[in-house]
Motif scaffolding. Structure first.
Motif: not given
Length: 154
Positions: A105, A114, A139
């Motif tokens: 990360l 990520r 995300w």
């Protein structure tokens, strides 16, 4: 592939080529690409140096240099990522091996990214990059590639 914790970084060493699917993001247009990776150990085997080159239509479109190191505790790793978009890390990305995937990360003023390395088979791994701009709540997939080994590290 059954990658043992001590061999996680060693399994990334070598020459790799992969087909990539790039999403359209705030950094550029999406599409397909070819990724070329050269990874080798240095500093007495303490760090893995990874050079990455993304090619679109036979021309370089993104280049990156990464430095991977094992952490103090088993299963912990660190990664420093530099790329041709101008990213310069102020701190290492923290990483861990969860038994099947090596996950890092990265955090910067541009948000979070990520990196998920997953071994598909011997000589084949998948890399997924995802970004978050709200502290990890949501995300977005940035890139997915599958890389096959084409040579050993020199």
């Amino acid at each position: 592939m059954n990658v043992l914790d001590a061999n996680v970084l060693a399994s990334l060493a070598g020459e790799w080529v992969g087909e990539e699917a790039i999403a359209t993001t705030r950094w550029g247009q999406g599409g397909s690409a070819v990724g070329r990776v050269h990874a080798r150990f240095d500093l007495g085997g303490k760090v893995l140096l990874l050079d990455y080159r993304e090619e679109r239509d036979g021309k370089a479109s993104l280049q990156a240099h990464a430095v991977f190191a094992m952490g103090q505790e088993p299963g912990e790793y660190a990664m420093y990522w530099f790329d041709s978009y101008g990213f310069t890390p102020s701190q290492p990305a923290t990483g861990h091996w969860d038994g099947t995937r090596l996950v890092f990360l990265r955090t910067s003023v541009r948000g979070q990214t990520r990196h998920i390395y997953e071994w598909v088979a011997d000589g084949l791994y998948r890399l997924v990059l995802e970004s978050s701009f709200d502290g990890g709540v949501n995300w977005e997939r940035v890139m997915e590639g599958e890389y096959r080994r084409v040579g050993d590290a020199a």
